[in-house]
Structures are given as C-alpha cells and as structure tokens.
Scaffold this motif. Structure first.
Motif, PDB file in Angstrom:
ATOM      1  N   LEU A   1       0.829  -1.207   0.000  1.00 25.52           N
ATOM      2  CA  LEU A   1       0.000   0.000   0.000  1.00 25.52           C
ATOM      3  C   LEU A   1       0.865   1.260   0.000  1.00 25.52           C
ATOM      4  O   LEU A   1       0.515   2.254  -0.653  1.00 25.52           O
ATOM      5  N   ALA A   2       1.998   1.219   0.707  1.00 23.42           N
ATOM      6  CA  ALA A   2       2.902   2.376   0.695  1.00 23.42           C
ATOM      7  C   ALA A   2       3.493   2.579  -0.699  1.00 23.42           C
ATOM      8  O   ALA A   2       3.722   3.710  -1.142  1.00 23.42           O
ATOM      9  N   GLY A   3       3.731   1.487  -1.416  1.00 23.16           N
ATOM     10  CA  GLY A   3       4.273   1.586  -2.764  1.00 23.16           C
ATOM     11  C   GLY A   3       3.348   2.293  -3.727  1.00 23.16           C
ATOM     12  O   GLY A   3       3.797   2.878  -4.721  1.00 23.16           O
ATOM     13  N   VAL A   4       2.060   2.255  -3.444  1.00 19.57           N
ATOM     14  CA  VAL A   4       1.096   2.951  -4.297  1.00 19.57           C
ATOM     15  C   VAL A   4       1.367   4.455  -4.295  1.00 19.57           C
ATOM     16  O   VAL A   4       1.161   5.135  -5.309  1.00 19.57           O
ATOM     17  N   MET A   5       1.854   4.983  -3.196  1.00 18.75           N
ATOM     18  CA  MET A   5       2.154   6.418  -3.108  1.00 18.75           C
ATOM     19  C   MET A   5       3.262   6.794  -4.083  1.00 18.75           C
ATOM     20  O   MET A   5       3.216   7.855  -4.717  1.00 18.75           O
ATOM     21  N   TYR A   6       4.263   5.923  -4.219  1.00 14.08           N
ATOM     22  CA  TYR A   6       5.313   6.178  -5.205  1.00 14.08           C
ATOM     23  C   TYR A   6       4.765   6.046  -6.625  1.00 14.08           C
ATOM     24  O   TYR A   6       5.184   6.763  -7.536  1.00 14.08           O
ATOM     25  N   SER A   7       3.823   5.139  -6.800  1.00 12.63           N
ATOM     26  CA  SER A   7       3.242   4.937  -8.125  1.00 12.63           C
ATOM     27  C   SER A   7       2.511   6.179  -8.611  1.00 12.63           C
ATOM     28  O   SER A   7       2.524   6.483  -9.808  1.00 12.63           O
ATOM     29  N   LEU A   8       1.867   6.898  -7.697  1.00 16.31           N
ATOM     30  CA  LEU A   8       1.137   8.097  -8.087  1.00 16.31           C
ATOM     31  C   LEU A   8       2.065   9.146  -8.701  1.00 16.31           C
ATOM     32  O   LEU A   8       1.698   9.831  -9.653  1.00 16.31           O
TER      33      LEU A   8
ATOM     34  N   LEU B   1      -2.063  13.803  -1.551  1.00 19.23           N
ATOM     35  CA  LEU B   1      -1.867  12.605  -0.737  1.00 19.23           C
ATOM     36  C   LEU B   1      -0.507  12.615  -0.044  1.00 19.23           C
ATOM     37  O   LEU B   1      -0.408  12.296   1.146  1.00 19.23           O
ATOM     38  N   TRP B   2       0.544  13.000  -0.766  1.00 22.22           N
ATOM     39  CA  TRP B   2       1.866  13.068  -0.144  1.00 22.22           C
ATOM     40  C   TRP B   2       1.917  14.182   0.901  1.00 22.22           C
ATOM     41  O   TRP B   2       2.549  14.025   1.955  1.00 22.22           O
ATOM     42  N   GLY B   3       1.276  15.322   0.613  1.00 24.18           N
ATOM     43  CA  GLY B   3       1.254  16.409   1.575  1.00 24.18           C
ATOM     44  C   GLY B   3       0.527  16.036   2.853  1.00 24.18           C
ATOM     45  O   GLY B   3       0.937  16.416   3.949  1.00 24.18           O
ATOM     46  N   ALA B   4      -0.553  15.283   2.711  1.00 24.01           N
ATOM     47  CA  ALA B   4      -1.289  14.827   3.894  1.00 24.01           C
ATOM     48  C   ALA B   4      -0.485  13.796   4.678  1.00 24.01           C
ATOM     49  O   ALA B   4      -0.598  13.714   5.906  1.00 24.01           O
ATOM     50  N   ARG B   5       0.333  13.014   3.981  1.00 22.23           N
ATOM     51  CA  ARG B   5       1.098  11.971   4.648  1.00 22.23           C
ATOM     52  C   ARG B   5       2.292  12.534   5.429  1.00 22.23           C
ATOM     53  O   ARG B   5       2.518  12.164   6.584  1.00 22.23           O
ATOM     54  N   GLN B   6       3.093  13.425   4.828  1.00 20.51           N
ATOM     55  CA  GLN B   6       4.316  13.875   5.490  1.00 20.51           C
ATOM     56  C   GLN B   6       4.436  15.388   5.620  1.00 20.51           C
ATOM     57  O   GLN B   6       5.501  15.906   5.935  1.00 20.51           O
ATOM     58  N   GLY B   7       3.324  16.104   5.398  1.00 28.42           N
ATOM     59  CA  GLY B   7       3.351  17.554   5.504  1.00 28.42           C
ATOM     60  C   GLY B   7       3.794  18.191   4.200  1.00 28.42           C
ATOM     61  O   GLY B   7       4.541  17.592   3.427  1.00 28.42           O
ATOM     62  N   VAL B   8       3.309  19.400   3.954  1.00 29.52           N
ATOM     63  CA  VAL B   8       3.669  20.111   2.726  1.00 29.52           C
ATOM     64  C   VAL B   8       4.964  20.855   2.981  1.00 29.52           C
ATOM     65  O   VAL B   8       4.999  21.864   3.667  1.00 29.52           O
ATOM     66  N   GLN B   9       6.040  20.341   2.418  1.00 28.29           N
ATOM     67  CA  GLN B   9       7.369  20.906   2.608  1.00 28.29           C
ATOM     68  C   GLN B   9       8.182  20.653   1.344  1.00 28.29           C
ATOM     69  O   GLN B   9       7.792  19.861   0.489  1.00 28.29           O
ATOM     70  N   PHE B  10       9.314  21.316   1.241  1.00 33.74           N
ATOM     71  CA  PHE B  10      10.087  21.222   0.015  1.00 33.74           C
ATOM     72  C   PHE B  10      10.766  19.879  -0.159  1.00 33.74           C
ATOM     73  O   PHE B  10      11.268  19.568  -1.236  1.00 33.74           O
ATOM     74  N   ALA B  11      10.756  19.051   0.876  1.00 39.99           N
ATOM     75  CA  ALA B  11      11.249  17.684   0.737  1.00 39.99           C
ATOM     76  C   ALA B  11      10.349  16.850  -0.168  1.00 39.99           C
ATOM     77  O   ALA B  11      10.739  15.768  -0.620  1.00 39.99           O
ATOM     78  N   LEU B  12       9.137  17.341  -0.459  1.00 37.12           N
ATOM     79  CA  LEU B  12       8.247  16.615  -1.363  1.00 37.12           C
ATOM     80  C   LEU B  12       8.871  16.446  -2.745  1.00 37.12           C
ATOM     81  O   LEU B  12       8.567  15.481  -3.453  1.00 37.12           O
ATOM     82  N   THR B  13       9.722  17.385  -3.138  1.00 39.86           N
ATOM     83  CA  THR B  13      10.348  17.264  -4.454  1.00 39.86           C
ATOM     84  C   THR B  13      11.256  16.046  -4.535  1.00 39.86           C
ATOM     85  O   THR B  13      11.567  15.568  -5.630  1.00 39.86           O
ATOM     86  N   LEU B  14      11.680  15.522  -3.385  1.00 39.26           N
ATOM     87  CA  LEU B  14      12.595  14.377  -3.375  1.00 39.26           C
ATOM     88  C   LEU B  14      11.894  13.058  -3.674  1.00 39.26           C
ATOM     89  O   LEU B  14      12.568  12.050  -3.896  1.00 39.26           O
ATOM     90  N   VAL B  15      10.546  13.067  -3.674  1.00 44.31           N
ATOM     91  CA  VAL B  15       9.847  11.824  -4.000  1.00 44.31           C
ATOM     92  C   VAL B  15      10.152  11.397  -5.430  1.00 44.31           C
ATOM     93  O   VAL B  15       9.990  10.232  -5.793  1.00 44.31           O
ATOM     94  N   VAL B  16      10.602  12.358  -6.253  1.00 46.05           N
ATOM     95  CA  VAL B  16      10.974  12.020  -7.621  1.00 46.05           C
ATOM     96  C   VAL B  16      12.112  11.003  -7.628  1.00 46.05           C
ATOM     97  O   VAL B  16      12.177  10.140  -8.519  1.00 46.05           O
TER      98      VAL B  16
END
Length: 293
Positions: free
Chosen positions: A13-20, A205-220
């Motif tokens: 289920l966590a892998g689905v977040m990367y899939s998005l 979904l990512w913002g709700a999971r770990q907060g809206v921060q500039f580290a979100l760009t690292l999900v790439v």
C-alpha cells in the motif's frame, strides 16, 4: 506469519504512493518521449497551492478546482514556452530543460507561498483497521483506491479515445504523426494538462502523509526505481513497480536490516532497479526499443 503479511501489505500500500508520482512521469514520456524531471516540483507546487488557499480560509471544494486550474496552466505553459521550441532536439536537451523548469517552479513557489512546513488535512483518518486479521492503514487504502481509479481512467484514455491513440502515434514517430495531420502542440498540451492533474492528486496525498514541505520534491528520486522496474511507457507498470518497491523496502527493512544492523530502505529500491537494468532494461511492462538499419 501474520507479522510478515502485515509488513507485506503495508509495503504494497505504501508503494502505491510512489506509483502516483511515477504515473506523472509515464504520461509525459509515453506521449512525447520526454523524461519530465519537473514532476516532483509540480507535486510540491500542487500541494503548496492547495494548502495555502486552505490556510486563507478557502473551502476545500473551491480550493481543489482552483489548484487544478493552476496546475493545468503551469503544465501548458511549460509545454508552450520551454518544450515546444525544442521539438526534434536530442533527448538530453529536453531532459535538461525539464531539470531547469524544476528549479524555476520550486523557486517561484517558495517566493510566492513561503518555505514553511504546512499541515494538510484531507479528512482521511490514518488509523489502522483490521481486514482478514491484518492491520491496514485507512489512508493507504484510500491512496490505493485513488491510484486504481487513475490507472483505469488513464488506460481507457490512452487505448480507447482518439486523443489517446494520437498521443501514442506521436510518441512512436512525431514526424510521421505530423505528416498525417496530427496536431502535435495541441496534444502535448493535453497530456501535460493531465500530468498537472496527476500532480495535484499525488501532491495532496503526499502532503497529507508527510506535511507540505520542500522535501516533497525528493519523492521524484524514489519514483525512479519504480519507473525502471515497471517501464517508462506503461501506466500499469508504474503501479506494479510501485508495489514491488514498496513491498521490497518494507520486507528488506525488517528482515535484511536486522542482519546488516542498519536501515536499508534508503537504498534497497535502487539495488532492485540496477538488477532490473541488468536483466530487463525496458522494465516489466516497458516497450523495448526497435532499431531499424
């Protein structure tokens, strides 16, 4: 055994977040052959735009369509201003262009909306529920359901609609597609607009999971192994690759990490990606390139 199953299900289920996030890459690459490195910044921009409006008291159901409009306009602007003048240039040129766009979007977002960490509440309860004796996160279930709906909708779009078939033709041979009257620029704007929508879903979904921060760009960076494993041209492959990465990370962290005496989740996905590059470079669902001499 129950612990193993819970770890496996949680990883899937966590892998689905990367899939998005990976789906956004696949959309652009499938239609134009461009690896859009700016996808991570688009995810951040979507989440930051939405949470900024929510902080100003704008209703959820009004903030969502406004954010979607902003993301579609940004995506179309990137296609028109940056990529359109670079048609038929080498792939590395297009890649470097999207890399520059990534920094521009990230910098402008920071200037306009600030660099503070924001909490994003979508009203989804992130508490475990028991299904068949296995504890499963409700948030992960919602994310999985959202990804499933996106995959079905996008698969129908690419395989059953005239626009989707035209996009596939452009990806195969842009010059041949242009010669039969397919409007390259219009269709690229459509697919970049759809990528903007996918960025919004992933950003929320990512913002709700770990907060809206500039580290979100690292999900790439975590989406790259997903793409390598699943294939750069397959939406289904993005989901399957995400499931493999998510399950592999979770199981390796528990069972391999205890043997090595440290965390392995930060690098295990990349080991899997290298293994796939050696065995199946095109990925599980990718299309192997055909070279005619």
């Amino acid at each position: 055994m129950s612990f193993f199953i819970e770890t496996l299900v949680g990883g899937l289920l966590a892998g689905v977040m990367y899939s998005l996030v990976a789906i956004g890459f696949v959309l652009v690459f499938k239609a134009s052959g461009v690896f859009n490195f700016a996808q991570g910044s688009m995810v951040l921009c979507a989440a930051l735009t939405f949470v900024t409006m929510r902080d100003k008291g704008i209703d959820f159901w009004l903030a969502a369509p406004i954010t979607l409009t902003v993301m579609v306009l940004i995506a179309i602007a990137v296609e028109r201003v940056v990529l359109r003048p670079l048609v038929n240039r080498p792939q590395i040129t297009l890649f470097m262009a999207t890399l520059g766009v990534s920094f521009v979007i990230e910098g402008l977002a920071q200037i306009v909306m600030g660099a503070s960490v924001h909490e994003l509440d979508l009203g989804i309860v992130d508490t475990p529920i028991e299904i068949g004796g296995v504890q499963v996160s409700q948030f992960d279930l919602v994310a999985a359901g959202t990804a499933g709906i996106l995959v079905v909708a996008l698969s129908i779009f690419f395989n059953k609609t005239r626009v989707g078939i035209a996009l596939r033709a452009i990806a195969d041979d842009p010059q041949a597609a242009l010669s039969i009257g397919i409007r390259l620029q219009t269709l690229w704007q459509i697919v970049w607009g759809v990528a903007g929508f996918v960025s919004l879903v992933a950003g929320l979904l990512w913002g709700a999971r770990q907060g809206v921060q500039f580290a979100l760009t690292l999900v790439v960076l975590k989406a790259l192994p997903v793409l390598i494993i699943g294939g750069f041209t397959s939406i289904t492959g993005a989901i399957v690759g995400g499931l493999i990465v998510g399950a592999g990370d979770s199981l390796a962290e528990i069972y391999l990490g205890s043997l090595l005496g440290g965390s392995v989740s930060t690098w295990f996905a990349y080991v899997l990606a290298v293994a796939f590059l050696l065995i199946r470079p095109a990925g599980l669902f990718g299309e192997a390139p055909i070279e005619r001499i």
